[in-house]
Design a protein around this motif. Sequence first.
Motif, PDB file in Angstrom:
ATOM      1  N   ASP A  17     -87.802 -73.792  85.399  1.00 33.20           N
ATOM      2  CA  ASP A  17     -88.604 -73.401  86.436  1.00 33.20           C
ATOM      3  C   ASP A  17     -89.051 -74.363  87.375  1.00 33.20           C
ATOM      4  OD1 ASP A  17     -91.031 -72.705  87.757  1.00 33.20           O
ATOM      5  OD2 ASP A  17     -91.691 -71.718  85.837  1.00 33.20           O
ATOM      6  N   ASN A  19     -91.430 -75.257  88.872  1.00 32.73           N
ATOM      7  CA  ASN A  19     -92.878 -75.664  88.800  1.00 32.73           C
ATOM      8  C   ASN A  19     -93.397 -76.058  87.376  1.00 32.73           C
ATOM      9  OD1 ASN A  19     -93.808 -74.657  91.510  1.00 32.73           O
ATOM     10  ND2 ASN A  19     -93.622 -72.668  90.626  1.00 32.73           N
ATOM     11  N   ALA A  25     -86.839 -80.318  87.138  1.00 29.26           N
ATOM     12  CA  ALA A  25     -87.509 -79.530  87.927  1.00 29.26           C
ATOM     13  C   ALA A  25     -88.045 -79.921  89.507  1.00 29.26           C
ATOM     14  CB  ALA A  25     -88.877 -78.805  87.214  1.00 29.26           C
ATOM     15  N   PRO A  42     -83.775 -69.086  87.845  1.00 31.64           N
ATOM     16  CA  PRO A  42     -84.373 -70.176  86.803  1.00 31.64           C
ATOM     17  C   PRO A  42     -83.598 -69.564  85.308  1.00 31.64           C
ATOM     18  CG  PRO A  42     -86.040 -68.523  87.237  1.00 31.64           C
ATOM     19  CD  PRO A  42     -84.767 -68.212  88.299  1.00 31.64           C
ATOM     20  N   SER A  45     -88.475 -70.785  80.914  1.00 30.86           N
ATOM     21  CA  SER A  45     -89.907 -70.625  81.610  1.00 30.86           C
ATOM     22  C   SER A  45     -90.723 -71.429  81.199  1.00 30.86           C
ATOM     23  CB  SER A  45     -90.529 -69.086  81.220  1.00 30.86           C
ATOM     24  OG  SER A  45     -91.839 -69.093  81.412  1.00 30.86           O
ATOM     25  N   ARG A  46     -91.755 -71.871  81.765  1.00 32.67           N
ATOM     26  CA  ARG A  46     -92.818 -72.900  81.184  1.00 32.67           C
ATOM     27  C   ARG A  46     -93.847 -72.364  80.164  1.00 32.67           C
ATOM     28  NH1 ARG A  46     -94.108 -72.063  86.427  1.00 32.67           N
ATOM     29  NH2 ARG A  46     -96.279 -71.806  86.986  1.00 32.67           N
ATOM     30  N   VAL A  55     -86.827 -64.643  80.928  1.00 34.20           N
ATOM     31  CA  VAL A  55     -86.188 -65.336  82.132  1.00 34.20           C
ATOM     32  C   VAL A  55     -84.432 -65.431  82.123  1.00 34.20           C
ATOM     33  CG1 VAL A  55     -86.231 -67.411  83.617  1.00 34.20           C
ATOM     34  CG2 VAL A  55     -88.496 -66.329  82.577  1.00 34.20           C
TER      35      VAL A  55
END
Length: 353
Positions: A17, A19, A25, A42, A45-46, A55
């Motif tokens: 991700d 972000n 990242a 992606p 996921s965070r 994801v």
Amino acid sequence: MSMDRTLFDKVLFVGPDVNAHGGIASVLKMYSRHLPSFHYVPSNSRYGTLAGLFVLSVAFVLIPIHRLVFRRKILHVHAASGKSFIRKSWIIKWASLWGYKTIFHNHAGDFIDYSHKIGFGRVRSVLAKTVHTVGLAPVFVDFFSKELGQTNVSLIHNMIEPAQDVTERRMNGCLNVLFLGVISEAKGIFELVRAISEYQTKKCIPVKLWIGGTGEDAQLESLIKSLNAGAFCEIVGWVTGEEKLKLLAGCDVFILPSHFECLPMSVLEAMSYGKPVIATGVGGVPYIVHDGVNGTLIRVSDEQGIVSALSDYASDWEKLKEQGKAALKTAEQFFPEIVISQLENLYSTVLTK
């Protein structure tokens, strides 16, 4: 600079991700800002494991769609070690079924040790499904070519933006030192705090340590309290955007005493602001931090080395300024137009395979 949008339209990037916290990242976010065309899927996921699995599942759907509908030809996979390598190995094998020319781009500072741990055969079996490998520093390029036997290996720099404000600092009675990174033993933050605490007992110019990051916050706060170091160690949390740029502009020295690294974005960002760097000589760090030229290299877990380096800078402001100028010169090799040119050459080469 003329950039070939049609060339970048043929590339699909895969990574974490954009972000999320972390170097990969940050690199992908820079790509999204500066490449003429940026297509990205992606791979995790965070927001945790379940979100990450979702994801990843979506990625397995989108990868063939990009190949069949949008005619992407290159899959540029940005990976680390551990779980990241496992996820990317699945993606690489899946992409090979759809006819992608896949590039494996390593960002893990511990990838050499990781390869020994899981076995070279396992790593080679994944790389066999790719057409090109990317290392961030010569030590990794040599490892992939000489140890793993990869014939198509390139050195591609991480991309950083020029600093918004490079002003010459003036001694104000305190040496401001900045750390940016994950709060963990592997980043050397705990020995750094102990070293700063010891430094303060000497009759030297005072030091103020600004700590930007998250992770093992409770352990760090406990250490600072036990050393009565709260007056000269301030935790500001994970910083981004203007807040991070303000810290980079305002510090005198950047420090990252990691136990392992690949090519840390934080060091490059600090250099773009004309800051000398104190760092451990691990991974690709010696490729950018040249001892006595634009910074100081120390050994892993060397608290006395940190104390000595801080003392040197605090007592020799001219040295600090000269090394800062050299650091900025080093950082210019990683500015967008240079890296974009490297990527263009890479993709043009890959498409001919």
